[in-house]
Write a protein that holds these residues in place. Sequence first.
Motif, PDB file in Angstrom:
ATOM      1  N   MET B   1     -24.417 -44.849  -9.990  1.00  0.00           N
ATOM      2  CA  MET B   1     -25.171 -45.946 -10.616  1.00  0.00           C
ATOM      3  C   MET B   1     -26.668 -45.610 -10.667  1.00  0.00           C
ATOM      4  O   MET B   1     -27.302 -45.719 -11.697  1.00  0.00           O
ATOM      5  CB  MET B   1     -24.939 -47.224  -9.798  1.00  0.00           C
ATOM      6  N   LEU B   2     -27.192 -45.159  -9.505  1.00  0.00           N
ATOM      7  CA  LEU B   2     -28.587 -44.713  -9.454  1.00  0.00           C
ATOM      8  C   LEU B   2     -28.610 -43.276  -8.948  1.00  0.00           C
ATOM      9  O   LEU B   2     -27.998 -42.974  -7.917  1.00  0.00           O
ATOM     10  CB  LEU B   2     -29.379 -45.623  -8.514  1.00  0.00           C
ATOM     11  N   GLU B   3     -29.287 -42.420  -9.684  1.00  0.00           N
ATOM     12  CA  GLU B   3     -29.308 -41.017  -9.311  1.00  0.00           C
ATOM     13  C   GLU B   3     -30.739 -40.495  -9.409  1.00  0.00           C
ATOM     14  O   GLU B   3     -31.361 -40.577 -10.468  1.00  0.00           O
ATOM     15  CB  GLU B   3     -28.398 -40.235 -10.270  1.00  0.00           C
ATOM     16  N   VAL B   4     -31.256 -39.988  -8.290  1.00  0.00           N
ATOM     17  CA  VAL B   4     -32.637 -39.524  -8.240  1.00  0.00           C
ATOM     18  C   VAL B   4     -32.635 -38.020  -7.993  1.00  0.00           C
ATOM     19  O   VAL B   4     -31.987 -37.549  -7.055  1.00  0.00           O
ATOM     20  CB  VAL B   4     -33.396 -40.254  -7.100  1.00  0.00           C
ATOM     21  N   ASN B   5     -33.332 -37.268  -8.838  1.00  0.00           N
ATOM     22  CA  ASN B   5     -33.387 -35.813  -8.688  1.00  0.00           C
ATOM     23  C   ASN B   5     -34.820 -35.294  -8.672  1.00  0.00           C
ATOM     24  O   ASN B   5     -35.610 -35.630  -9.554  1.00  0.00           O
ATOM     25  CB  ASN B   5     -32.652 -35.139  -9.853  1.00  0.00           C
ATOM     26  N   HIS B   6     -35.138 -34.458  -7.687  1.00  0.00           N
ATOM     27  CA  HIS B   6     -36.449 -33.794  -7.586  1.00  0.00           C
ATOM     28  C   HIS B   6     -37.620 -34.755  -7.729  1.00  0.00           C
ATOM     29  O   HIS B   6     -38.653 -34.408  -8.295  1.00  0.00           O
ATOM     30  CB  HIS B   6     -36.612 -32.697  -8.658  1.00  0.00           C
ATOM     31  N   LEU B   7     -37.465 -35.994  -7.267  1.00  0.00           N
ATOM     32  CA  LEU B   7     -38.510 -37.005  -7.482  1.00  0.00           C
ATOM     33  C   LEU B   7     -39.776 -36.649  -6.716  1.00  0.00           C
ATOM     34  O   LEU B   7     -39.750 -36.413  -5.508  1.00  0.00           O
ATOM     35  CB  LEU B   7     -38.000 -38.386  -7.044  1.00  0.00           C
ATOM     36  N   LYS B   8     -40.885 -36.596  -7.469  1.00  0.00           N
ATOM     37  CA  LYS B   8     -42.179 -36.317  -6.855  1.00  0.00           C
ATOM     38  C   LYS B   8     -43.117 -37.464  -7.171  1.00  0.00           C
ATOM     39  O   LYS B   8     -43.080 -38.037  -8.269  1.00  0.00           O
ATOM     40  CB  LYS B   8     -42.782 -35.026  -7.419  1.00  0.00           C
TER      41      LYS B   8
END
Lengths: 296, 241
Positions: B1-8
């Motif tokens: 549902m929520l997917e966070v990748n390499h968040l800076k």
Amino acid sequence: MDILLQLLMSGIALGMIYAVIAFGYQSTFATSGTLNFGQGEALMLGAMVGLSFSGDILGGPYLNYWLMVPLVLLFGALQGAVVEFVGVRPAIKTKSEFGWIMSTIALGIIFRNTAENLWGRDDLPFPSPLPTEPIHIFGANVLPMELMVVVGAVLMMVLVELFNRRSIYGKAVVATSSDRDAAGLMGINTGLVITFSYALSSMSAAFAGVLIAPITLTGASMGAVLGLKAFAVAIIGGLTSGLGVIVGGILLGVAETTTGFYISTGYKDVPGLVLLLLVLAIKPSGLFGKTTIKKV
Amino acid sequence: MLEVNHLKAAYGQVQVLHGIELKVPKGQVVTLIGSNGAGKTTTMRAISGMLKPTGGSILLGGKSIAGLPAHRIARIGLAHSPEGRRVFPTQTVRDNLLLGAFTRLTFGGRPRGDIRGDLDRALDLFPRLRERQFQLAGTLSGGEQQMLAMARALMLNPDVLLLDEPSMGLAPILVEEVFHIIERLKEQGMTMLLVEQFAAAALAVADYGYVLENGRIAVHGPAEQLRNDPKVRAAYLGIAH
């Protein structure tokens, strides 16, 4: 006694004009912490556009006063939105603390110069929609238009207050005023709310313009002093208090008419400005304003 | 549902998040734990659009939301009950709740649904708020304001709910009540990302956990596994091994 009553009545009518313009200052300050220093010019443009519709300066009259008012309100709203978009939005975006001061002043000057070129530099009479025979109230002579000023001003503020309390869009404006970030989380487009508050601010100034024009004269320079005095009213009453601008406006209006009569018209602006200095020295948040502590 | 990748993300020149990876599957409760300053709140703010991320991607129900303004992310279906409650103090409890449903009450927003019914359900979930419906939110106690912030977020009818430190500054009995409510929301199938200082309680209610250290995910795994991880126990659960 009759004279004093007369001066009070005229002072109240003038004060309500200040209150309407000051109300405009409050509306943008609440949502964005910025002010439109071109409020006086917004008033002047409202009056000039109104005169173009209902006066004979451009081969008119094309519309009677009452049909002209909604068009002037619409024009004022658009003009305010332009000021926000061109002058204020870039300053808010770059988090510039003071950029908007210069840009709103600059836009005001541009509007005034444009008006001078379009309509000339002379002051022009504005035809009154109501009889110009004064009516007698408790022995004082009151122009019907002066009553109209008071009624119109109060009506406008009541309508805005109802909008803020009753409609979901008004609630969104209030929410944006109290916490812009949290309002954004609710799905409220706070940038649009700020544009709206500028539209409302210039709209109220334009409305004040067509209310006062039939009592005074209309001209490109009519707004500068009114805008500045209304700013003094907003400071005296408090930038956050609706009641404050009404009381502040009436105080300043009555101070001017009484000083003009009992002392000298040359000094009529002095008491109000002395009041401003006193308020700034003793209660800087204004007579009715809440003290806010700036968090760093 | 929520997917966070390499968040800076950064505050000015100071880089706070150095590439966060996390997933919140539908219907699950995921918790983010870590010490003060690890970047928990910053992660939440970057997801909901309160803070513009400087890099990485965020997918909400398959839609990319990284870099969108908060109001657009809310309209896509993410509700964020922020740190510090942030209720609207000059407006009534009821108006605060209606503002939570702003995207459903206005043109071009989320599906309207049964707003009146949802208002009723929110007030059932938080009975204290029902008593105080017409009071100004600024006059509520800290605990009541926290309940209001959660109820207001629920009024969006969100696909994902972010809860940032819902127990902060509350008396122990209210902390228990808040966790009880999170439990009930979980039973109802709400997808949640929970940031908590009470790591033990958070791992007890969550399905999955991430441990954040200096802006990076240090450890992650099923909540059960983290509860038994000796390092996590020593550092965050206050239990010596």
